[in-house]
Motif scaffolding. Structure first.
Motif, PDB file in Angstrom:
ATOM      1  N   LEU A  66       0.830  -1.209   0.000  1.00  0.00           N
ATOM      2  CA  LEU A  66       0.000   0.000   0.000  1.00  0.00           C
ATOM      3  C   LEU A  66       0.869   1.266   0.000  1.00  0.00           C
ATOM      4  O   LEU A  66       1.626   1.493   0.942  1.00  0.00           O
ATOM      5  CB  LEU A  66      -0.913   0.003   1.227  1.00  0.00           C
ATOM      6  N   PRO A  67       0.752   2.125  -1.013  1.00  0.00           N
ATOM      7  CA  PRO A  67       1.544   3.366  -1.059  1.00  0.00           C
ATOM      8  C   PRO A  67       0.844   4.471  -0.260  1.00  0.00           C
ATOM      9  O   PRO A  67       0.252   5.396  -0.811  1.00  0.00           O
ATOM     10  CB  PRO A  67       1.584   3.685  -2.557  1.00  0.00           C
ATOM     11  N   LEU A  68       0.940   4.368   1.062  1.00  0.00           N
ATOM     12  CA  LEU A  68       0.172   5.215   1.969  1.00  0.00           C
ATOM     13  C   LEU A  68       0.991   6.391   2.475  1.00  0.00           C
ATOM     14  O   LEU A  68       2.148   6.244   2.849  1.00  0.00           O
ATOM     15  CB  LEU A  68      -0.311   4.381   3.159  1.00  0.00           C
ATOM     16  N   ASP A  69       0.361   7.557   2.484  1.00  0.00           N
ATOM     17  CA  ASP A  69       0.987   8.755   3.038  1.00  0.00           C
ATOM     18  C   ASP A  69      -0.061   9.478   3.870  1.00  0.00           C
ATOM     19  O   ASP A  69      -1.085   9.927   3.332  1.00  0.00           O
ATOM     20  CB  ASP A  69       1.506   9.660   1.915  1.00  0.00           C
ATOM     21  N   LEU A  70       0.195   9.596   5.175  1.00  0.00           N
ATOM     22  CA  LEU A  70      -0.764  10.213   6.080  1.00  0.00           C
ATOM     23  C   LEU A  70      -0.326  11.625   6.439  1.00  0.00           C
ATOM     24  O   LEU A  70       0.808  11.838   6.872  1.00  0.00           O
ATOM     25  CB  LEU A  70      -0.887   9.390   7.364  1.00  0.00           C
ATOM     26  N   GLY A  71      -1.245  12.572   6.265  1.00  0.00           N
ATOM     27  CA  GLY A  71      -0.993  13.931   6.729  1.00  0.00           C
ATOM     28  C   GLY A  71      -1.317  14.000   8.205  1.00  0.00           C
ATOM     29  O   GLY A  71      -2.382  13.544   8.638  1.00  0.00           O
ATOM     30  N   THR A  72      -0.438  14.557   8.995  1.00  0.00           N
ATOM     31  CA  THR A  72      -0.583  14.479  10.449  1.00  0.00           C
ATOM     32  C   THR A  72      -0.898  15.817  11.104  1.00  0.00           C
ATOM     33  O   THR A  72      -0.775  15.952  12.319  1.00  0.00           O
ATOM     34  CB  THR A  72       0.693  13.890  11.064  1.00  0.00           C
ATOM     35  N   ASP A  73      -1.315  16.789  10.324  1.00  0.00           N
ATOM     36  CA  ASP A  73      -1.770  18.067  10.867  1.00  0.00           C
ATOM     37  C   ASP A  73      -3.166  17.844  11.450  1.00  0.00           C
ATOM     38  O   ASP A  73      -4.097  17.516  10.707  1.00  0.00           O
ATOM     39  CB  ASP A  73      -1.821  19.114   9.755  1.00  0.00           C
ATOM     40  N   PRO A  74      -3.341  17.997  12.767  1.00  0.00           N
ATOM     41  CA  PRO A  74      -4.652  17.712  13.359  1.00  0.00           C
ATOM     42  C   PRO A  74      -5.760  18.612  12.834  1.00  0.00           C
ATOM     43  O   PRO A  74      -6.941  18.245  12.887  1.00  0.00           O
ATOM     44  CB  PRO A  74      -4.425  17.939  14.857  1.00  0.00           C
ATOM     45  N   GLY A  75      -5.394  19.784  12.293  1.00  0.00           N
ATOM     46  CA  GLY A  75      -6.407  20.673  11.754  1.00  0.00           C
ATOM     47  C   GLY A  75      -6.885  20.282  10.379  1.00  0.00           C
ATOM     48  O   GLY A  75      -7.977  20.672   9.949  1.00  0.00           O
ATOM     49  N   ALA A  76      -6.079  19.486   9.672  1.00  0.00           N
ATOM     50  CA  ALA A  76      -6.442  19.075   8.311  1.00  0.00           C
ATOM     51  C   ALA A  76      -5.756  17.760   7.966  1.00  0.00           C
ATOM     52  O   ALA A  76      -4.899  17.700   7.081  1.00  0.00           O
ATOM     53  CB  ALA A  76      -6.054  20.160   7.311  1.00  0.00           C
ATOM     54  N   PRO A  77      -6.102  16.680   8.670  1.00  0.00           N
ATOM     55  CA  PRO A  77      -5.470  15.387   8.385  1.00  0.00           C
ATOM     56  C   PRO A  77      -5.885  14.867   7.014  1.00  0.00           C
ATOM     57  O   PRO A  77      -7.036  15.041   6.599  1.00  0.00           O
ATOM     58  CB  PRO A  77      -5.992  14.485   9.500  1.00  0.00           C
ATOM     59  N   LEU A  80      -3.486   9.826   1.745  1.00  0.00           N
ATOM     60  CA  LEU A  80      -3.145   9.710   0.336  1.00  0.00           C
ATOM     61  C   LEU A  80      -2.719   8.277   0.040  1.00  0.00           C
ATOM     62  O   LEU A  80      -1.949   7.671   0.806  1.00  0.00           O
ATOM     63  CB  LEU A  80      -2.001  10.651  -0.049  1.00  0.00           C
ATOM     64  N   VAL A  81      -3.229   7.746  -1.058  1.00  0.00           N
ATOM     65  CA  VAL A  81      -2.819   6.426  -1.525  1.00  0.00           C
ATOM     66  C   VAL A  81      -2.289   6.598  -2.942  1.00  0.00           C
ATOM     67  O   VAL A  81      -3.032   6.999  -3.840  1.00  0.00           O
ATOM     68  CB  VAL A  81      -3.995   5.418  -1.498  1.00  0.00           C
ATOM     69  N   GLY A  82      -1.020   6.349  -3.093  1.00  0.00           N
ATOM     70  CA  GLY A  82      -0.404   6.543  -4.400  1.00  0.00           C
ATOM     71  C   GLY A  82      -0.497   7.976  -4.873  1.00  0.00           C
ATOM     72  O   GLY A  82      -0.613   8.228  -6.078  1.00  0.00           O
ATOM     73  N   GLY A  83      -0.459   8.913  -3.929  1.00  0.00           N
ATOM     74  CA  GLY A  83      -0.547  10.329  -4.265  1.00  0.00           C
ATOM     75  C   GLY A  83      -1.964  10.844  -4.431  1.00  0.00           C
ATOM     76  O   GLY A  83      -2.173  12.047  -4.587  1.00  0.00           O
ATOM     77  N   ARG A  84      -2.961   9.978  -4.369  1.00  0.00           N
ATOM     78  CA  ARG A  84      -4.363  10.374  -4.510  1.00  0.00           C
ATOM     79  C   ARG A  84      -4.981  10.589  -3.132  1.00  0.00           C
ATOM     80  O   ARG A  84      -4.862   9.728  -2.253  1.00  0.00           O
ATOM     81  CB  ARG A  84      -5.141   9.293  -5.265  1.00  0.00           C
TER      82      ARG A  84
END
Length: 231
Positions: A66-77, A80-84
């Protein structure tokens, strides 16, 4: 140097742990990790790529790639999977209905739990701390977190909150439309994860009769008592 502040929040569906965790992270100025979103992302990825959710080996393989990328800003989490950006897609009824079929697979959980530990460590270093919420956080993923909380609420309160979130109403019809997602998922997840009772060293916070702000304050009180930063 003072170790980064690590806060682990567990609890049943609809207990408010996601919203409370984000607000707490915002108040403390540290990062946020939604581990439940990781299970949802795997579920979405499997559905999107045609992986049979009943084939455990195939689901494990999908989890590992899984190409997973999680944004960790609590105000705007973000998720993203494969950049989507699939932050909305993973909250659909289709994914909510299917996620337990992924989350209850015994060979999938260790893969994501390892990733969760890595993400918690990274976020804590990057931001000075982390609030992580989801299943197994207080017992399996981060048993050594400085603050461990089981956030709970009555079934009635949880159904009311989730139906308002999903349907914009807490009337009888909306609650019944939500019941399966909350009650069944908790029943399914309870076969592989313990979140009904606080483990040793975990503080129980019941939000049944608390407002959102009251719930946030209750968690911040626990953090302060454990030697974490206060306001």
């Amino acid at each position: 140097m003072t170790a980064p502040l690590t806060i682990a929040i567990d609890g049943p569906s609809g207990s408010g742990k996601s919203t409370v965790a984000r607000r707490v992270a915002e108040r403390l100025g540290i990062g946020y990790l939604d581990t439940g979103a990781m299970y949802r992302a795997v579920t979405w990825f499997c559905l999107d790529t045609g992986v049979d959710l009943d084939d455990e080996e195939a689901v494990v393989a999908a989890t590992e790639r899984l190409p997973l990328d999680l944004g960790t800003d609590p105000g705007a989490p973000t998720v993203l999977v494969g950049g989507r950006d699939v932050s909305r897609e993973i909250r659909t009824t289709e994914v909510s209905t299917a996620v337990s079929r992924v989350a209850t697979k015994q060979r999938v959980r260790p893969v994501l739990q390892r990733l969760q530990r890595e993400e918690m460590a990274r976020i804590a270093v990057d931001t000075g701390g982390v609030v992580a919420e989801g299943r197994d956080i207080t017992t399996v993923v981060a048993p050594d977190a400085r603050v461990r909380i089981l956030l709970t609420a009555s079934e009635e309160a949880r159904l009311r909150r989730r139906s308002t979130e999903l349907h914009g109403s807490a009337d009888a019809a909306a609650v019944e439309a939500t019941r399966d997602q909350v009650v069944r998922r908790d029943r399914d997840d309870a076969t592989v994860s313990q979140f009904a009772e606080a483990a040793e060293g975990v503080t129980l916070v019941d939000t049944s009769d608390l407002t959102l702000e009251g719930s946030v304050e209750a968690v911040l009180d626990v953090v302060a008592a454990a030697g974490g930063p206060g306001d």
